[in-house]
Write a protein that holds these residues in place. Sequence first.
Motif, mmCIF file in Angstrom:
data_model
loop_
_atom_site.group_PDB
_atom_site.id
_atom_site.type_symbol
_atom_site.label_atom_id
_atom_site.label_comp_id
_atom_site.label_asym_id
_atom_site.label_seq_id
_atom_site.Cartn_x
_atom_site.Cartn_y
_atom_site.Cartn_z
ATOM 1 N N TYR A 162 0.918 -1.116 -0.109
ATOM 2 C CA TYR A 162 -0.053 0.095 0.183
ATOM 3 C C TYR A 162 0.664 1.184 -0.199
ATOM 4 N N ARG A 163 1.968 1.227 0.953
ATOM 5 C CA ARG A 163 2.624 2.402 1.088
ATOM 6 C C ARG A 163 3.523 2.633 -0.243
ATOM 7 N N MET A 164 3.964 1.682 -0.774
ATOM 8 C CA MET A 164 4.823 1.656 -2.163
ATOM 9 C C MET A 164 4.023 2.112 -3.223
ATOM 10 N N LEU A 170 0.593 4.668 -7.733
ATOM 11 C CA LEU A 170 -0.039 3.763 -8.524
ATOM 12 C C LEU A 170 -1.439 3.397 -7.901
ATOM 13 N N SER A 171 -2.413 2.502 -8.662
ATOM 14 C CA SER A 171 -3.835 2.256 -8.313
ATOM 15 C C SER A 171 -3.940 1.692 -7.146
ATOM 16 N N LEU A 172 -4.565 1.889 -6.167
ATOM 17 C CA LEU A 172 -4.762 1.084 -4.783
ATOM 18 C C LEU A 172 -5.777 -0.049 -4.939
ATOM 19 N N GLN A 173 -6.261 -0.206 -6.017
ATOM 20 C CA GLN A 173 -7.480 -1.190 -6.251
ATOM 21 C C GLN A 173 -6.926 -2.581 -6.106
ATOM 22 N N ILE A 175 -4.739 -3.602 -3.827
ATOM 23 C CA ILE A 175 -4.820 -3.851 -2.485
ATOM 24 C C ILE A 175 -6.165 -4.071 -1.753
ATOM 25 N N LEU A 176 -7.088 -3.126 -2.359
ATOM 26 C CA LEU A 176 -8.448 -3.647 -2.031
ATOM 27 C C LEU A 176 -9.100 -4.946 -2.318
ATOM 28 N N ARG A 177 -8.690 -5.358 -3.686
ATOM 29 C CA ARG A 177 -9.079 -6.763 -4.133
ATOM 30 C C ARG A 177 -8.548 -7.750 -3.158
#
Length: 219
Positions: A162-164, A170-173, A175-177
Amino acid sequence: MKLTSSRGRPVARTAPQAGAPGFLWWLVGIMTAIEVILSLSDTGVFGGQGLRWPAFVLGAFWQPVLAGTVPPVYPGQTVAMFISYAFLHGGLAHLAMNSVVLLSLGKFVSAQVGVARTLLVLFLSAVAGAACFGLLSSSAAPMIGASGAVFGLVGLWQAIDYRMRRRAGLSLQPILRAILGLIAANIALLVILSGGLAWEAHLGGWIAGWLAGQSFARR
């Protein structure tokens, strides 16, 4: 192989580690030794009445003991069980599943944050997993397994990603998925195992790992 620095001094180049670091193998070795002894006892090789249940009585996490409705078996059990439960498993398959994730994900995490902080995250995640189980569960059954600590590594890994991603824009999607996938997997296992899944320990461990990845165990 040696490289030369800009000042003419030789600089050693360390080859990437091929496998999981030794401290993870020690942890897996201890858990394996305990489970092998208990499994052999189950088959009657030694221990006339079986050692698994006595081991669970002494080392598993018991919500009734934490709540005070059942007295501890020995002084200090109320504190010790926050860690001891993680070294006990319900069989070789249970042990193997946790060990594989511990070794594979632990190798990546320790390379990012170091051995000391990885061990601290494992410890805190195990404690947080037990605490969350004790607060959210009303089950009188023993809770065992290293999955709370393992989910701590998952939470830390996702926090690092997430932090990277945020730094790189970049998209955080993804991580959410991944988080939604973890939730779905726990729900599916809860149904398959007819409620015999300590999802509370998974949740507590993951939260501890995520918070560690946002604080002292940042990359």
